[in-house]
Design a protein around this motif. Structure first.
Motif, PDB file in Angstrom:
ATOM      1  N   VAL A 149       5.811  34.893  18.462  1.00 42.46           N
ATOM      2  CA  VAL A 149       4.285  34.977  18.357  1.00 42.46           C
ATOM      3  C   VAL A 149       3.713  35.803  19.319  1.00 42.46           C
ATOM      4  O   VAL A 149       4.705  35.531  20.663  1.00 42.46           O
ATOM      5  N   ARG A 150       3.636  36.905  19.323  1.00 39.06           N
ATOM      6  CA  ARG A 150       3.089  38.027  20.637  1.00 39.06           C
ATOM      7  C   ARG A 150       1.228  37.256  21.119  1.00 39.06           C
ATOM      8  O   ARG A 150       0.789  37.644  19.892  1.00 39.06           O
ATOM      9  N   GLY A 151       1.555  38.184  21.848  1.00 35.88           N
ATOM     10  CA  GLY A 151       0.115  37.449  23.130  1.00 35.88           C
ATOM     11  C   GLY A 151      -0.502  38.696  22.607  1.00 35.88           C
ATOM     12  O   GLY A 151       0.128  40.154  22.373  1.00 35.88           O
ATOM     13  N   GLU A 152      -2.114  38.893  23.750  1.00 39.03           N
ATOM     14  CA  GLU A 152      -2.233  40.436  23.356  1.00 39.03           C
ATOM     15  C   GLU A 152      -1.840  41.326  23.889  1.00 39.03           C
ATOM     16  O   GLU A 152      -1.723  42.701  23.981  1.00 39.03           O
ATOM     17  N   ASP A 153      -1.133  40.916  25.661  1.00 36.42           N
ATOM     18  CA  ASP A 153      -0.450  42.153  25.702  1.00 36.42           C
ATOM     19  C   ASP A 153       0.804  42.525  24.668  1.00 36.42           C
ATOM     20  O   ASP A 153       1.995  43.521  25.351  1.00 36.42           O
ATOM     21  N   GLY A 154       1.648  42.157  24.194  1.00 34.62           N
ATOM     22  CA  GLY A 154       2.891  41.932  22.544  1.00 34.62           C
ATOM     23  C   GLY A 154       3.792  42.050  23.387  1.00 34.62           C
ATOM     24  O   GLY A 154       4.562  41.745  23.183  1.00 34.62           O
TER      25      GLY A 154
END
Length: 356
Positions: A149-154
């Protein structure tokens, strides 16, 4: 009177499949019956036929030259794409070509294919259709899947962060839902017209050239002979070349098929019947459909097995969908042999007949 054009109508059945196109099954709207109907374009059918032709004869497909333009903005722009315009390549002889150079720096070369190819379309609007098919990619039964799972910052989230996100949510991370897409099912017809006057001849015209001077010399050296037909002076393919290509072409016309680009939607797209003849109107009547007298919302497929001047060949599979009496397991072989007979008996070297 000799027929100069031969017509072939093919009746096929497709079941829960996708004709090989980039953006899903192609459809068009029928305004009379108010239905969306599936089809394969004539260009797609022609490509399938030429592929079958080259496969059957173990023929190497002619090369294509692609032009690209690199402009002042340092951008690569797509330009023209040209075939060889050389009939010594069998797929070019059968498929035709068009070469119009950018800026008009050289003569335009154009040969219309001797095969006119229609789209493959429903035999009748009530005998074919599309249905929606949903699918899923489910691997929830395997415990060794890797989930990222990637966050908003990748950046990847750790397991605790993922569990926090999923808290209170009924969401699986090992299932992917594939949007519904159209699948085609029904009875389909496809028509081909072969202009025998142009099948094995290349027109010699200084004003509207089909070939370059270099290719003309190459053909003459290869045994092509100069003749004349209704279109004027031409070069005619030698007998040995015609004898080699005719059985391959007949096989391709009778046995071509469109394959799905999806493994899970494969269909045999079996041929139910083929009609061959020199009269377009009779060909249209040999394989057709009619509305039921009892129910106007129902269509009945019809194969006329005895039409004067038309040879119709019916496979055993057709008996499951059409009322027939002459179905044969050898039907497609017989159709192929009939087409070979017609193509071989045409007088390709004959001078044109003039009506006074």
């Amino acid at each position: 009177m000799q027929n100069h054009t031969i017509y072939i109508r093919t009746l096929k059945r497709a079941e829960h499949t996708v004709f090989c196109v980039e953006d899903g099954q192609k459809t068009y709207y029928d305004p009379q019956f108010k239905r969306m109907l599936p089809y394969a374009s004539g260009q797609q059918v022609k490509r399938s036929l030429l592929d079958s032709f080259c496969d059957a004869g173990n023929i190497k497909i002619s090369p294509t030259t692609f032009y690209w333009d690199f402009n002042k903005k340092k951008e690569l722009k797509e330009g023209e794409a040209f075939g060889t315009c050389d009939p010594t390549y069998p797929d070019q002889l059968i498929g035709g070509w068009m070469k119009a150079s950018k800026g008009g720096g050289s003569r335009t070369l154009k040969r219309r294919s001797p095969l006119s190819v229609s789209a493959m379309k429903p035999l009748h609007p009530l005998l074919a259709g599309v249905n929606k098919d949903s699918a899923s990619f489910d691997r929830s039964g395997h415990s060794h899947n890797k989930i990222i799972v990637r966050g908003e910052d990748g950046k990847e989230l750790n397991e605790d962060e993922i569990n926090t996100i999923l808290e209170g949510k009924d969401r699986s991370l090992t299932r992917k839902w594939i949007p519904a897409s159209n699948k085609a099912t029904g009875l389909f017809i496809q028509d081909i017209a072969i202009d025998l006057r142009r099948l094995f001849s290349i027109r010699l015209d200084d004003f509207e050239p089909e070939i370059s001077q270099e290719v003309e010399e190459k053909l003459r050296e290869s045994g092509w002979v100069e003749g004349e037909n209704v279109f004027g002076r031409c070069l005619i393919a030698p007998v040995k070349l015609r004898e080699k290509l005719i059985p391959i072409l007949a096989y391709a016309i009778i046995n071509w098929k469109i394959t799905s680009n999806q493994a899970r939607t494969f269909s045999l797209m079996e041929t139910l019947a083929v009609s061959i003849g020199g009269n377009a109107n009779k060909i249209a009547g040999a394989i057709r459909a009619k509305l039921s007298e009892e129910n106007s919302e129902q269509a009945i497929p019809v194969v006329e097995e005895q039409v004067k001047g038309i040879d119709t060949f019916v496979t055993p599979t057709a008996a499951g969908y059409v009322a027939t009496t002459t179905e044969s397991i050898e039907a497609m072989d017989d159709a192929e042999e009939k087409l070979i007979e017609i193509l071989s008996s045409y007088a390709y070297e004959a001078l044109p007949e003039f009506a006074l």
